[in-house]
Design an enzyme around this catalytic site. Structure first.
Site, PDB file in Angstrom:
ATOM      1  N   GLU A  16      27.252  38.102  67.743  1.00 54.58           N
ATOM      2  CA  GLU A  16      26.075  38.323  66.886  1.00 54.58           C
ATOM      3  C   GLU A  16      25.271  36.968  66.372  1.00 54.58           C
ATOM      4  OE1 GLU A  16      24.402  41.530  65.861  1.00 54.58           O
ATOM      5  OE2 GLU A  16      23.135  39.768  65.729  1.00 54.58           O
ATOM      6  N   LYS A  64      19.430  31.455  73.598  1.00 59.84           N
ATOM      7  CA  LYS A  64      19.348  32.784  72.935  1.00 59.84           C
ATOM      8  C   LYS A  64      18.680  33.833  73.804  1.00 59.84           C
ATOM      9  CE  LYS A  64      19.788  29.948  68.834  1.00 59.84           C
ATOM     10  NZ  LYS A  64      18.573  29.083  67.891  1.00 59.84           N
TER      11      LYS A  64
HETATM   12  N1  HSE Z   1      19.008  24.433  66.052  1.00 58.82           N
HETATM   13  C1  HSE Z   1      19.164  25.489  65.815  1.00 58.82           C
HETATM   14  C2  HSE Z   1      17.683  25.757  65.352  1.00 58.82           C
HETATM   15  C3  HSE Z   1      20.290  26.194  64.953  1.00 58.82           C
HETATM   16  O1  HSE Z   1      16.620  24.914  64.825  1.00 58.82           O
HETATM   17  O2  HSE Z   1      17.189  26.971  65.012  1.00 58.82           O
HETATM   18  C4  HSE Z   1      20.454  27.600  65.320  1.00 58.82           C
HETATM   19  O3  HSE Z   1      20.752  28.002  66.680  1.00 58.82           O
END
Ligand code: HSE
Length: 420
Positions: free
Chosen positions: A122, A198
């Site tokens: 998650e 993601k």
């Molecule tokens: N570097 C990522 C961001 C942190 O700025 O969203 C979470 O993956």
């Protein structure tokens, strides 16, 4: 009692240990069992981690500990965590990971290795937002028509500051690093790679697509200028770096890039470091998920939700599809993406130039929707800004190459995609 071992006690690992202790009462009530962290692994034992758990510098102390039921992987990187997660699963342990890069490259192999053991993730996508649970379970009755999300807080923070305050790119990147939002290597954020990991994870759950970052269109926010920001404002757009997944027939478009979106859309109003994902399901319609995409406690909240789910006995295929029951959808080649475009170019400011540019676009079947000409500091050069009607990515790329070869065109041609 359920015993946890944590690989990596950084900001998130320390938050997991501390929340499991501080909120033990409510977590036990929800999970139905007491959950304790037996040990954690760090690289450097001399650094204070702000936790009261036993620490080791040897990951084998966790993955081979017969008393540990759930291994939580929060190390970062790909190869070492892959080996350790595999080992933990082979030792019969459930695994929770927040590691998006690991999953972007190895999620299908790991699903295979896990078999019926829980492997949950998650926290890998959009930090504290329970988007994985929403897709795996909450929306499981739906065919997913599309998903669109702000999946990188650093980019959103930078774009918000550039658009609302006219901040300079380099200054604002430095600020995002100081605030701890950015990855160790910030090109990962600004180049769109973090968001692509993601998006690929979400696309596996929604569509069963087994693609790697190299297979999809990924562009960063590095080339956005104040001219683009001003144009967007004038024509009613916001600029956001979006991860986009869209079902088109039997194909799925997957892409990450800076995008002009209508300023009155919900996602356009998501500012600062916050993340948001909208999902359109064929039965539920549009749903939207909003929250912190990074930060110790927010990410730990997602990690612990997986632990609780495992303790409750939640099983099921990790990616939402069992082998042999895939969705049948395939990744659409980048060239076949169809969308609207914004173009910015500098040209010689003389008669006939506009006609040359528009007829060149016309040769590739590209029709102009709006056009704006702006003077530059050099009175012989003008800036041309266009938006186009929908056309194919391949046509647009060919047109940009052809325009770039014209004598009247000066310098690089900037392009941004538009989603309405
Ligand atoms: N570097 C990522 C961001 C942190 O700025 O969203 C979470 O993956």
């Amino acid at each position: 009692m359920v015993k946890i071992g944590i690989l990596g006690i950084g900001t998130v690992g320390a938050s997991v240990a501390n929340i499991l202790e501080a909120n033990a009462d409510i977590i036990e009530a929800r999970a139905g069992k007491k959950i304790v962290v037996k040990s954690g692994v760090v690289k450097n034992l001399s650094k204070d981690r702000g936790v009261s758990i036993k620490l080791s510098d040897n990951p084998q102390d966790v993955v081979n500990d017969p008393e540990i039921d759930i291994v939580v992987e929060l190390m970062g990187g790909v190869d070492e965590p892959y080996t350790l997660v595999k080992q933990a699963l082979e030792n019969g342990k459930a695994v929770v990971t927040a590691n998006k890069a690991l999953l972007a490259y190895h999620r299908y192999e790991l699903q295979e290795i896990a078999g019926t053991l829980p492997l949950m993730y998650e926290a890998s996508t959009a930090g504290g937002i329970p988007i994985i649970g929403a897709l795996r379970t909450g929306l499981s009755a739906n065919h997913i028509d599309s998903m669109q999300g702000i999946m990188n807080g650093t980019c959103n923070y930078m774009l918000t500051k550039m658009i609302n305050e006219g901040a300079q790119y380099d200054e604002i990147l430095k600020e995002a690093q100081e605030l701890g939002y950015a990855e160790a290597d910030p090109t990962f954020d600004v180049g769109g790679f973090d968001a692509s990991h993601k998006l690929l994870i979400l696309a596996s759950i929604a569509y069963g697509i087994d693609a790697k970052p190299e297979d999809i269109l990924i562009e960063g926010i590095e080339n956005i200028t104040s001219t683009d920001v001003d144009f967007a404002k004038e024509f009613g757009y916001e600029i956001k770096s979006l991860g986009i997944a869209k079902k088109v027939g039997n194909g799925v478009e997957l892409r990450v890039h800076a995008t002009m979106i209508p300023a009155d859309s919900m996602i356009a109003k998501v500012d600062g470091v916050m993340n948001a994902v909208t999902v359109i399901g064929d039965r539920v319609g549009e749903t939207m998920y909003y929250g912190p995409g990074a930060g110790g406690d927010a990410t730990a909240s997602a990690v612990i939700s997986d632990i609780v789910d495992i303790v409750r006995g939640n099983q099921g295929p990790m990616l939402g599809y069992k082998k042999g029951l895939e969705s049948g959808l395939k990744l659409l080649p980048k060239e076949e993406i169809v969308t609207q475009y914004y173009l910015r170019l500098e040209v010689d400011d003389q008669s006939g130039v506009l006609a040359t540019i528009t007829s060149s676009l016309g040769e590739f079947g590209i029709s102009i929707e709006t056009m704006l000409q702006k003077p530059t500091k050099d009175e012989k050069i003008a800036k041309l800004l266009f938006t186009t009607h929908r056309c194919k990515e391949s046509e647009m790329q060919e047109a940009i190459t052809a325009l770039g070869k014209l004598d009247v065109v000066r310098g690089e041609i900037a392009m941004m995609r538009i989603e309405k």
